[in-house]
Design a protein around this motif. Structure first.
Motif, mmCIF file in Angstrom:
data_model
loop_
_atom_site.group_PDB
_atom_site.id
_atom_site.type_symbol
_atom_site.label_atom_id
_atom_site.label_comp_id
_atom_site.label_asym_id
_atom_site.label_seq_id
_atom_site.Cartn_x
_atom_site.Cartn_y
_atom_site.Cartn_z
ATOM 1 N N LEU A 40 0.840 -1.196 0.000
ATOM 2 C CA LEU A 40 0.000 0.000 0.000
ATOM 3 C C LEU A 40 0.880 1.254 0.000
ATOM 4 O O LEU A 40 1.873 1.328 0.730
ATOM 5 C CB LEU A 40 -0.885 -0.007 1.251
ATOM 6 N N PHE A 41 0.532 2.228 -0.839
ATOM 7 C CA PHE A 41 1.209 3.529 -0.854
ATOM 8 C C PHE A 41 0.171 4.597 -0.556
ATOM 9 O O PHE A 41 -0.847 4.701 -1.245
ATOM 10 C CB PHE A 41 1.857 3.792 -2.209
ATOM 11 N N VAL A 42 0.418 5.403 0.492
ATOM 12 C CA VAL A 42 -0.567 6.391 0.948
ATOM 13 C C VAL A 42 -0.077 7.806 0.644
ATOM 14 O O VAL A 42 1.005 8.202 1.084
ATOM 15 C CB VAL A 42 -0.829 6.262 2.457
ATOM 16 N N PHE A 43 -0.860 8.557 -0.102
ATOM 17 C CA PHE A 43 -0.611 9.985 -0.306
ATOM 18 C C PHE A 43 -1.917 10.645 -0.723
ATOM 19 O O PHE A 43 -2.879 9.973 -1.080
ATOM 20 C CB PHE A 43 0.482 10.215 -1.358
ATOM 21 N N SER A 44 -1.965 11.984 -0.666
ATOM 22 C CA SER A 44 -3.226 12.641 -1.015
ATOM 23 C C SER A 44 -3.038 13.969 -1.733
ATOM 24 O O SER A 44 -4.017 14.618 -2.076
ATOM 25 C CB SER A 44 -4.059 12.875 0.255
ATOM 26 N N ALA A 58 -0.865 14.715 5.977
ATOM 27 C CA ALA A 58 -2.202 14.771 6.575
ATOM 28 C C ALA A 58 -2.522 13.537 7.406
ATOM 29 O O ALA A 58 -3.455 13.545 8.202
ATOM 30 C CB ALA A 58 -3.258 14.941 5.482
ATOM 31 N N LEU A 59 -1.755 12.471 7.220
ATOM 32 C CA LEU A 59 -1.999 11.239 7.991
ATOM 33 C C LEU A 59 -1.311 11.365 9.343
ATOM 34 O O LEU A 59 -0.093 11.532 9.429
ATOM 35 C CB LEU A 59 -1.449 10.036 7.224
ATOM 36 N N CYS A 60 -2.085 11.272 10.419
ATOM 37 C CA CYS A 60 -1.530 11.509 11.749
ATOM 38 C C CYS A 60 -0.692 10.326 12.235
ATOM 39 O O CYS A 60 -0.906 9.180 11.821
ATOM 40 C CB CYS A 60 -2.633 11.824 12.754
ATOM 41 N N ASP A 61 0.252 10.620 13.116
ATOM 42 C CA ASP A 61 1.120 9.586 13.681
ATOM 43 C C ASP A 61 0.327 8.496 14.389
ATOM 44 O O ASP A 61 0.699 7.322 14.357
ATOM 45 C CB ASP A 61 2.117 10.210 14.669
ATOM 46 N N ASP A 62 -0.767 8.881 15.039
ATOM 47 C CA ASP A 62 -1.565 7.909 15.796
ATOM 48 C C ASP A 62 -2.073 6.786 14.895
ATOM 49 O O ASP A 62 -2.102 5.619 15.300
ATOM 50 C CB ASP A 62 -2.749 8.600 16.474
#
Length: 332
Positions: free
Chosen positions: A63-67, A118-122
């Protein structure tokens, strides 16, 4: 975790109907299919086959996450990730921050590469575990299951700023990206520390907050164009904002670099085309290394928790070779 019987009871259908939906058979009505699929997601159901694949390590999806679709450097990072994975017979699944968490589990993907401020550490810390490694390209996290491939922003920014100061520039404006991002914080620290080291003073009225997008750079360029006295140089936290600022300056007959110098960070293709002074980040290699790091984690190899990439300064025509004392706006 719910089982197939729980899904059938909640949907009010038979076990065979749920099984047919899971296996993609076409003998189930549209409304029933949608209802079962919704319950599968809501009740966190993991099909037995997915669990079997997990145990045998046959789930070959990363999975690759970006926005942020406005920033072109993402494409180079993705090329690097994809080129490494295709040689390993892995598929690449791309998703945005808004929907990523439901895919950040080992029945949906083997592991994850994150490049999204935008993706939080939590969320990252909650999803990472022994069976689901994550590689972050924009931060470090306090987890043994999260590795990082990050840019060593600070020394490169210090080097560029020292060169600019040595050319005679004294009054600066700084345009930040997302303020909470590690890249932005390190770039601003390099900027401010070098100014202080040279006995200069930075006025906070010349600190502007952007979002890494070209539009925010254009807005700040328009604001600076209204100033009675321009700063000597505008230091931008990335190329997109620098390009936007230059566009606004040109529309207001302000010459770059004669009236104001402009710098960026990243060295995207458009930066090279317009001769923007910037700092080169090897984005393709960055993506390739991230995929390599993730694969080694999946194979149980012991690798360093953080790998730092060293960028290079590129002095081009948006900064004068030697700053002159007389500068003026173009008069039509």
């Amino acid at each position: 975790m719910a089982g197939i019987k729980d899904i059938a009871e909640a949907a009010g259908v038979s076990l065979s109907t749920v099984s047919n939906v899971i296996n993609g058979k076409r003998n189930v009505g549209k409304k029933t299919r949608e209802k079962v699929l919704q319950l599968i997601e809501e009740m966190d159901y993991v099909p037995n086959e997915a669990g079997k694949l997990l145990k045998t390590k046959e789930n070959h999806t990363i999975l690759f996450v970006f926005s942020d679709f406005d920033r072109s450097f993402y494409l180079e990072v993705l090329k690097g990730v994809n080129d490494y994975l295709k040689n390993k017979d892995y598929d690449l699944l791309i998703c945005t921050q808004r929907s990523c968490e439901k895919y950040m589990r080992n029945n949906m993907s083997s592991g994850c590469i994150v490049l999204d401020a935008a993706l939080c550490d939590d969320t990252i810390l909650r999803c990472a575990n022994e069976n689901y490694p994550i590689v972050a390209l924009d931060r470090t996290c306090a987890s043994p299951y999260v590795r990082s491939v990050i840019v060593d922003n600070y020394p490169a920014m210090c080097e560029m700023m020292q060169d600019i100061i040595d050319r005679g520039y004294r009054r600066f404006a700084f345009l930040s990206g997302v303020e909470t991002s590690l890249d932005n914080m390190e770039r601003y620290r390099g900027f401010s520390d070098t100014i202080e080291k040279n006995g200069l003073h930075f006025h906070q009225k010349n600190y502007f907050v952007g979002d890494y997008r070209e539009e925010s750079g254009y807005t700040v360029g328009k604001i600076l164009s209204l100033a009675e006295n321009l700063p000597d140089a505008l230091i931008c936290a990335n190329d997109n904002m620098a390009i936007g600022a230059i566009k606004a300056f040109r529309e207001n007959n302000i010459r770059v670099p004669e009236d104001i110098a402009v710098t960026g960070f990243d060295d995207i293709e458009r930066a090279q085309e317009i001769g923007l002074t910037t700092i080169t980040v090897p984005d393709y290699e960055r993506g390739y290394l991230a995929a390599l790091y993730l694969m080694e984690a999946l194979n149980g190899k012991d690798v360093a928790k953080t790998f730092q990439i060293s960028p290079k300064v590129k002095m081009r025509k948006t900064v004068l070779v030697k700053k002159t004392k007389t500068r003026s706006k173009i008069v039509k």
